[in-house]
Write an enzyme that holds these catalytic residues in place. Structure first.
Site, PDB file in Angstrom:
ATOM      1  N   ASP A   1       1.741  -1.175  11.693  1.00  0.00           N
ATOM      2  CA  ASP A   1       0.424  -1.605  11.196  1.00  0.00           C
ATOM      3  C   ASP A   1       0.118  -3.067  11.530  1.00  0.00           C
ATOM      4  O   ASP A   1      -0.977  -3.548  11.258  1.00  0.00           O
ATOM      5  CB  ASP A   1       0.352  -1.406   9.674  1.00  0.00           C
ATOM      6  CG  ASP A   1       0.359   0.080   9.306  1.00  0.00           C
ATOM      7  OD1 ASP A   1      -0.016   0.907  10.154  1.00  0.00           O
ATOM      8  OD2 ASP A   1       0.755   0.398   8.169  1.00  0.00           O
TER       9      ASP A   1
ATOM     10  N   SER B   1       7.265   8.918  12.029  1.00  0.00           N
ATOM     11  CA  SER B   1       6.131   8.756  11.117  1.00  0.00           C
ATOM     12  C   SER B   1       6.587   8.974   9.684  1.00  0.00           C
ATOM     13  O   SER B   1       7.062  10.054   9.319  1.00  0.00           O
ATOM     14  CB  SER B   1       5.029   9.765  11.455  1.00  0.00           C
ATOM     15  OG  SER B   1       4.180   9.945  10.342  1.00  0.00           O
TER      16      SER B   1
ATOM     17  N   ARG C   1      -8.724  12.295  12.304  1.00  0.00           N
ATOM     18  CA  ARG C   1      -7.302  11.995  12.567  1.00  0.00           C
ATOM     19  C   ARG C   1      -6.457  13.273  12.594  1.00  0.00           C
ATOM     20  O   ARG C   1      -6.780  14.264  11.953  1.00  0.00           O
ATOM     21  CB  ARG C   1      -6.783  10.990  11.517  1.00  0.00           C
ATOM     22  CG  ARG C   1      -7.480   9.651  11.659  1.00  0.00           C
ATOM     23  CD  ARG C   1      -7.023   8.643  10.647  1.00  0.00           C
ATOM     24  NE  ARG C   1      -5.633   8.260  10.840  1.00  0.00           N
ATOM     25  CZ  ARG C   1      -4.964   7.466  10.023  1.00  0.00           C
ATOM     26  NH1 ARG C   1      -5.549   6.993   8.931  1.00  0.00           N
ATOM     27  NH2 ARG C   1      -3.716   7.148  10.270  1.00  0.00           N
TER      28      ARG C   1
ATOM     29  N   LYS D   1       0.832  -1.207   0.000  1.00  0.00           N
ATOM     30  CA  LYS D   1       0.000   0.000   0.000  1.00  0.00           C
ATOM     31  C   LYS D   1       0.869   1.261   0.000  1.00  0.00           C
ATOM     32  O   LYS D   1       0.630   2.187  -0.772  1.00  0.00           O
ATOM     33  CB  LYS D   1      -0.926  -0.035   1.225  1.00  0.00           C
ATOM     34  CG  LYS D   1      -1.849   1.158   1.349  1.00  0.00           C
ATOM     35  CD  LYS D   1      -3.052   0.847   2.216  1.00  0.00           C
ATOM     36  CE  LYS D   1      -2.736   0.874   3.703  1.00  0.00           C
ATOM     37  NZ  LYS D   1      -2.433   2.220   4.199  1.00  0.00           N
TER      38      LYS D   1
HETATM   39  C1  S3P Z   1       2.389   4.838   6.125  1.00  0.00           C
HETATM   40  C2  S3P Z   1       2.961   5.167   7.319  1.00  0.00           C
HETATM   41  C3  S3P Z   1       2.422   4.727   8.609  1.00  0.00           C
HETATM   42  C4  S3P Z   1       1.455   3.566   8.462  1.00  0.00           C
HETATM   43  C5  S3P Z   1       0.484   3.784   7.349  1.00  0.00           C
HETATM   44  C6  S3P Z   1       1.217   3.964   6.036  1.00  0.00           C
HETATM   45  C7  S3P Z   1       2.998   5.365   4.891  1.00  0.00           C
HETATM   46  O1  S3P Z   1       1.742   5.807   9.215  1.00  0.00           O
HETATM   47  O2  S3P Z   1       0.759   3.352   9.657  1.00  0.00           O
HETATM   48  O3  S3P Z   1      -0.400   2.695   7.226  1.00  0.00           O
HETATM   49  O4  S3P Z   1       2.681   4.852   3.793  1.00  0.00           O
HETATM   50  O5  S3P Z   1       3.797   6.297   4.977  1.00  0.00           O
HETATM   51  P1  S3P Z   1       2.504   6.887  10.143  1.00  0.00           P
HETATM   52  O6  S3P Z   1       3.423   7.642   9.276  1.00  0.00           O
HETATM   53  O7  S3P Z   1       1.401   7.755  10.664  1.00  0.00           O
HETATM   54  O8  S3P Z   1       3.176   6.080  11.212  1.00  0.00           O
END
Ligand code: S3P
Length: 452
Positions: free
Chosen positions: A334, A184, A139, A37
């Site tokens: 996740d 993040s 969020r 994803k």
């Molecule tokens: C993601 C980062 C993560 C993850 C999300 C996808 C991404 O979130 O939980 O499902 O693609 O950069 P955070 O950056 O909020 O930790």
């Protein structure tokens, strides 16, 4: 009881009913999981803003990447059908996204909204309005809006400019060095994307390393990046020029995790999950399951367009409880809902700490998992930043709720494999966000006929 799985028609929600013999059903065979994803979003976005054509194979055809595609199409980017094996994106070149005629809708996808904000904020003289579904609108967006404002961005929104819907007036930004309080990848990637059109060095430093797909793909598209793994810092030297690429998206380890845990907890299982991305910033779940003594082996390791990939074989075996926290958490952020399912069947008490970020995912995943597993008869305690899960309590079927969260829905379905009686999961359609064929695949691996 005879094993059965039944998914109702959408009305507007779907209910998934599962029942298996008390000691579980063995899962056997090979499974190819949908595309990653995170990488899918980035391939569509970088393709959209690069010069020339980008070709993507193995894109996740789930709802989240469809939200990204819809947003960029609304800004004048041509993309081929998101049904085909290869998806092509006709890049408009950096700075050339058009002002959309209507509100951009990121659906359920935090990655779409947060990453896109970095691009919108750095498009001078264009106005953008962005929103999402009820989960996304609740969020926190302050985590990207605050540093973007330090760069000079003009963004407004609900709740003191911290929640969508948001209004953005693009402008020329100035570079900053941002010390992020959270690890993040969405925050880091938002700022790197904002830095692409910004003259000078935009740097993000994180408390520990989050997934680095943006860094890998930005370099592949031709951006000039400096990375310092020791300080968890990355700098984009702007302005950049990006050129369209061919991207092969590996399978999503976050989706593979459901089958790894399913195989590890159901006696007699022996499964191979093919083509799984094993980028070290994402393999916390493998480290965690190995610490629990799960029988998982890596086969056929290889590299596919800059990302490491392997097939993962899992066989049933007894699991031991363990403690998880610290830098491991961002590497499996996740996968904690499905790790909680593994912990239910382990010997001893598993403790997960430092996981407060789970409270601001598609739902509050700590509260959701604690309450719904308790409803199935598990002994689980919720802490402000984690969960304590007592292993080996007998689970009994009940009606449980996904809260519209794809990972909660699928984790509960895997718990049902070792639950006595019927488990009924409400709002199960959420799985389509990241794994549209999840129920069909579960039926096949359990040797049950697929419903029409
Ligand atoms: C993601 C980062 C993560 C993850 C999300 C996808 C991404 O979130 O939980 O499902 O693609 O950069 P955070 O950056 O909020 O930790």
């Amino acid at each position: 009881m005879t094993a059965h799985i039944h998914l109702t028609e959408p009305n507007p929600h779907q209910t998934l009913t599962l029942a298996f013999p008390g000691d579980g059903v063995a899962l056997r065979g090979r499974v190819r999981i949908p595309g990653d994803k995170s990488i899918s979003h980035r391939a569509l976005m970088l393709g959209a803003i690069a010069q020339g054509e980008t070709r993507i194979q193995g894109l996740l055809l789930g709802e989240d990447p469809r939200s990204t595609a819809a947003c960029f199409r609304a800004m004048g980017v041509q993309m081929s059908n998101l049904e085909d094996e290869w998806v092509t994106v006709q890049g408009v070149g950096l700075g050339n996204l058009q002002e959309p005629a209507d509100v951009l809708d990121a659906g359920n996808s935090g990655t779409t909204l947060r990453l896109m904000l970095g691009l919108l904020a750095s498009h001078p003289d264009r106005f953008f309005a962005v929103t999402g579904d009820s989960s996304l609108r609740s969020r926190p967006m302050g985590r990207v809006i605050d540093p973007l404002r330090q760069m000079g961005a003009q963004i407004w929104g609900r709740q003191g400019d911290r929640q969508a819907p948001l209004a953005v007036r693009g402008t020329t930004l100035k570079p900053i060095h941002y010390q992020s309080p959270v690890a993040s990848a969405q925050v880091k990637s938002c700022l790197l994307l904002a830095g692409l059109m910004t003259e000078g060095d935009t740097t993000v430093t994180e408390p520990s390393l989050s997934r680095d797909h943006s860094e890998r793909m930005l370099r592949a598209f031709g951006a000039n990046l400096s990375i310092d793994p020791d300080t968890c810092s990355v700098t984009v030297h702007g302005p950049a020029t990006l050129t369209g690429q061919t991207i092969v998206v590996p399978g999503d380890i976050s989706s593979a995790a459901f089958w790894l845990v399913a195989g590890a907890i159901t006696p007699g299982s022996d499964l191979v999950v093919e083509n799984v991305g094993i980028n070290p910033t994402r393999t916390g779940i493998l480290d965690a399951l190995q610490a629990m003594e799960a029988d998982i082996t890596l086969e056929n390791p290889r590299e596919v367009t800059g990302e490491p990939v392997a097939d993962l074989r899992v066989r049933y075996g007894p699991l031991k409880a363990a403690h998880f926290g610290g830098d491991l958490i961002p590497r499996m952020i996740d996968e904690i809902p499905i790790l909680a399912i593994a912990a239910l069947f382990a010997e001893g008490t598993t403790v997960i700490t430092d996981a407060a970020e789970l409270r601001v995912k598609e739902c509050d995943r700590l509260a959701a998992m604690a309450s719904q597993l308790t409803a199935l008869g598990a002994k689980v305690e919720e802490a402000p930043e984690g969960l304590t899960i007592h292993g080996q309590s007998a689970l009994k079927g009940a009606t449980v709720e996904s809260f519209g969260d794809h990972r909660v829905a699928m984790s509960l379905a895997i718990a049902a494999l070792r639950t006595e009686g019927e488990t009924v999961i409400q709002r199960a359609e959420a799985a389509a966000v990241s794994y549209p064929s999840f129920v069909e695949t579960l039926e096949r691996l359990c040797g049950l006929p697929s419903e029409p």
